[in-house]
Design a protein around this motif. Structure first.
Motif, PDB file in Angstrom:
ATOM      1  N   ILE A   9       0.890  -1.333   0.050  1.00  0.00           N
ATOM      2  CA  ILE A   9      -0.078   0.191  -0.151  1.00  0.00           C
ATOM      3  C   ILE A   9       0.920   1.340   0.125  1.00  0.00           C
ATOM      4  O   ILE A   9       0.636   2.276  -0.620  1.00  0.00           O
ATOM      5  N   MET A  10       1.971   1.173   0.536  1.00  0.00           N
ATOM      6  CA  MET A  10       2.757   2.546   0.558  1.00  0.00           C
ATOM      7  C   MET A  10       3.353   2.552  -0.534  1.00  0.00           C
ATOM      8  O   MET A  10       3.936   3.867  -0.678  1.00  0.00           O
ATOM      9  N   LYS A  11       3.716   1.702  -1.368  1.00  0.00           N
ATOM     10  CA  LYS A  11       4.223   1.805  -2.600  1.00  0.00           C
ATOM     11  C   LYS A  11       3.062   2.117  -3.474  1.00  0.00           C
ATOM     12  O   LYS A  11       3.343   3.006  -4.791  1.00  0.00           O
ATOM     13  N   ILE A  12       1.809   1.607  -3.564  1.00  0.00           N
ATOM     14  CA  ILE A  12       0.707   1.788  -4.587  1.00  0.00           C
ATOM     15  C   ILE A  12       0.228   3.181  -4.457  1.00  0.00           C
ATOM     16  O   ILE A  12       0.147   3.840  -5.456  1.00  0.00           O
ATOM     17  N   LEU A  13       0.038   3.848  -3.286  1.00  0.00           N
ATOM     18  CA  LEU A  13      -0.496   5.216  -3.374  1.00  0.00           C
ATOM     19  C   LEU A  13       0.552   6.016  -4.294  1.00  0.00           C
ATOM     20  O   LEU A  13       0.041   6.936  -5.081  1.00  0.00           O
ATOM     21  N   PRO A  14       1.883   6.167  -3.810  1.00  0.00           N
ATOM     22  CA  PRO A  14       2.491   7.137  -4.618  1.00  0.00           C
ATOM     23  C   PRO A  14       2.504   6.577  -6.064  1.00  0.00           C
ATOM     24  O   PRO A  14       2.865   7.526  -6.920  1.00  0.00           O
ATOM     25  N   ILE A  15       2.636   5.539  -6.327  1.00  0.00           N
ATOM     26  CA  ILE A  15       2.861   5.075  -7.739  1.00  0.00           C
ATOM     27  C   ILE A  15       1.684   5.679  -8.587  1.00  0.00           C
ATOM     28  O   ILE A  15       1.650   6.230  -9.500  1.00  0.00           O
ATOM     29  N   SER A  16       0.401   5.322  -7.923  1.00  0.00           N
ATOM     30  CA  SER A  16      -0.868   5.763  -8.524  1.00  0.00           C
ATOM     31  C   SER A  16      -0.803   7.402  -8.581  1.00  0.00           C
ATOM     32  O   SER A  16      -1.211   7.741  -9.676  1.00  0.00           O
ATOM     33  N   PHE A  17      -0.294   8.000  -7.902  1.00  0.00           N
ATOM     34  CA  PHE A  17      -0.138   9.424  -7.671  1.00  0.00           C
ATOM     35  C   PHE A  17       0.837   9.835  -8.988  1.00  0.00           C
ATOM     36  O   PHE A  17       0.578  10.760  -9.872  1.00  0.00           O
ATOM     37  N   GLU A  69      10.509   3.024   1.339  1.00  0.00           N
ATOM     38  CA  GLU A  69      10.353   2.109   0.402  1.00  0.00           C
ATOM     39  C   GLU A  69      10.854   2.438  -0.775  1.00  0.00           C
ATOM     40  O   GLU A  69      10.811   1.621  -1.745  1.00  0.00           O
ATOM     41  N   SER A  70      11.269   3.772  -1.014  1.00  0.00           N
ATOM     42  CA  SER A  70      11.772   4.187  -2.523  1.00  0.00           C
ATOM     43  C   SER A  70      13.141   4.131  -2.399  1.00  0.00           C
ATOM     44  O   SER A  70      13.889   3.922  -1.691  1.00  0.00           O
ATOM     45  N   LYS A  71      13.504   4.262  -3.689  1.00  0.00           N
ATOM     46  CA  LYS A  71      14.967   4.247  -4.377  1.00  0.00           C
ATOM     47  C   LYS A  71      15.696   5.574  -3.508  1.00  0.00           C
ATOM     48  O   LYS A  71      16.777   5.618  -3.316  1.00  0.00           O
ATOM     49  N   GLY A 120       5.421  18.227 -15.324  1.00  0.00           N
ATOM     50  CA  GLY A 120       4.145  17.266 -14.671  1.00  0.00           C
ATOM     51  C   GLY A 120       4.630  15.768 -14.825  1.00  0.00           C
ATOM     52  O   GLY A 120       4.707  14.868 -14.125  1.00  0.00           O
ATOM     53  N   MET A 121       4.963  15.514 -16.149  1.00  0.00           N
ATOM     54  CA  MET A 121       5.463  14.194 -16.660  1.00  0.00           C
ATOM     55  C   MET A 121       6.594  13.837 -15.955  1.00  0.00           C
ATOM     56  O   MET A 121       6.892  12.621 -15.480  1.00  0.00           O
ATOM     57  N   ALA A 122       7.584  14.703 -15.993  1.00  0.00           N
ATOM     58  CA  ALA A 122       9.061  14.413 -15.215  1.00  0.00           C
ATOM     59  C   ALA A 122       8.892  14.016 -13.984  1.00  0.00           C
ATOM     60  O   ALA A 122       9.515  12.962 -13.419  1.00  0.00           O
ATOM     61  N   PHE A 123       7.828  14.986 -13.256  1.00  0.00           N
ATOM     62  CA  PHE A 123       7.919  14.543 -11.463  1.00  0.00           C
ATOM     63  C   PHE A 123       7.180  13.268 -11.475  1.00  0.00           C
ATOM     64  O   PHE A 123       7.422  12.661 -10.735  1.00  0.00           O
ATOM     65  N   GLY A 124       6.014  12.935 -12.209  1.00  0.00           N
ATOM     66  CA  GLY A 124       5.275  11.942 -12.120  1.00  0.00           C
ATOM     67  C   GLY A 124       6.107  10.534 -12.514  1.00  0.00           C
ATOM     68  O   GLY A 124       6.123   9.573 -11.871  1.00  0.00           O
ATOM     69  N   GLY A 125       7.004  10.748 -13.502  1.00  0.00           N
ATOM     70  CA  GLY A 125       7.796   9.451 -14.048  1.00  0.00           C
ATOM     71  C   GLY A 125       8.788   9.543 -12.767  1.00  0.00           C
ATOM     72  O   GLY A 125       8.988   8.347 -12.482  1.00  0.00           O
ATOM     73  N   PHE A 126       9.363  10.303 -12.195  1.00  0.00           N
ATOM     74  CA  PHE A 126      10.260  10.178 -11.241  1.00  0.00           C
ATOM     75  C   PHE A 126       9.612   9.437 -10.099  1.00  0.00           C
ATOM     76  O   PHE A 126      10.373   8.605  -9.331  1.00  0.00           O
ATOM     77  N   VAL A 128       7.102   7.397  -9.887  1.00  0.00           N
ATOM     78  CA  VAL A 128       7.003   5.938 -10.489  1.00  0.00           C
ATOM     79  C   VAL A 128       8.229   5.369 -10.229  1.00  0.00           C
ATOM     80  O   VAL A 128       8.338   4.094  -9.736  1.00  0.00           O
ATOM     81  N   TYR A 129       9.235   5.783 -10.886  1.00  0.00           N
ATOM     82  CA  TYR A 129      10.427   5.176 -10.827  1.00  0.00           C
ATOM     83  C   TYR A 129      11.358   4.903  -9.448  1.00  0.00           C
ATOM     84  O   TYR A 129      11.753   3.858  -9.119  1.00  0.00           O
ATOM     85  N   ALA A 130      10.798   5.889  -8.736  1.00  0.00           N
ATOM     86  CA  ALA A 130      11.457   5.915  -7.114  1.00  0.00           C
ATOM     87  C   ALA A 130      10.834   4.726  -6.623  1.00  0.00           C
ATOM     88  O   ALA A 130      11.484   4.026  -5.664  1.00  0.00           O
ATOM     89  N   PHE A 131       9.727   4.524  -6.765  1.00  0.00           N
ATOM     90  CA  PHE A 131       8.932   3.405  -5.975  1.00  0.00           C
ATOM     91  C   PHE A 131       8.949   2.055  -6.782  1.00  0.00           C
ATOM     92  O   PHE A 131       8.363   1.164  -6.148  1.00  0.00           O
TER      93      PHE A 131
END
Length: 136
Positions: A9-17, A69-71, A120-126, A128-131
């Protein structure tokens, strides 16, 4: 069992965001009027103001709690704090000041929607990548 569920869950919420940020950024690149018109048409709506606060709190808390839980835990936690601070500022500024800021920002930044989309895409991609990568 519960520990693994918490981690998931701690990974799913940030990845979804992050995925939502990627989609919003793509929308600003392809068809910026979708988001901009929505904001312009609803800026006086109380639900937009409450939504801005609640979403920032949820995202901020999920980033702070899930940071380990992130990189990049330090960077993710920093972003979590920024989101929570923004929610607190929006709360104390009140809806009238929020509306004023939104109306001035939208008109000023409208020509730069594609740049905002890329950021926004760069931030969102970061996010997702981090998690999605294993922490070293």
């Amino acid at each position: 069992l519960f520990r693994n569920a918490k981690i998931t869950i701690m990974k799913i919420l940030p990845i979804s965001f992050g995925i939502l940020m990627l989609l919003a950024g793509l929308s600003l690149l392809i068809s910026p009027e979708i988001i901009i018109d929505y904001i312009e048409n609803n800026q006086e709506n109380t639900s937009l103001y409450i939504f801005a606060i609640v979403v920032r709190l949820i995202i901020g808390i999920s980033l702070m709690v899930g940071a380990k839980e992130s990189k990049y835990p330090g960077v993710i936690k920093f972003f979590g704090y920024l989101f929570i601070i923004a929610a607190i500022i929006f709360t104390f500024m009140g809806q009238d000041n929020f509306q004023h800021i939104i109306s001035s920002l939208v008109s000023t930044l409208k020509p730069y929607a594609p740049v905002s989309g890329l950021l926004g895409m760069a931030f969102g991609g970061f996010i997702v990548y981090a998690f999605t990568k294993k922490k070293n």
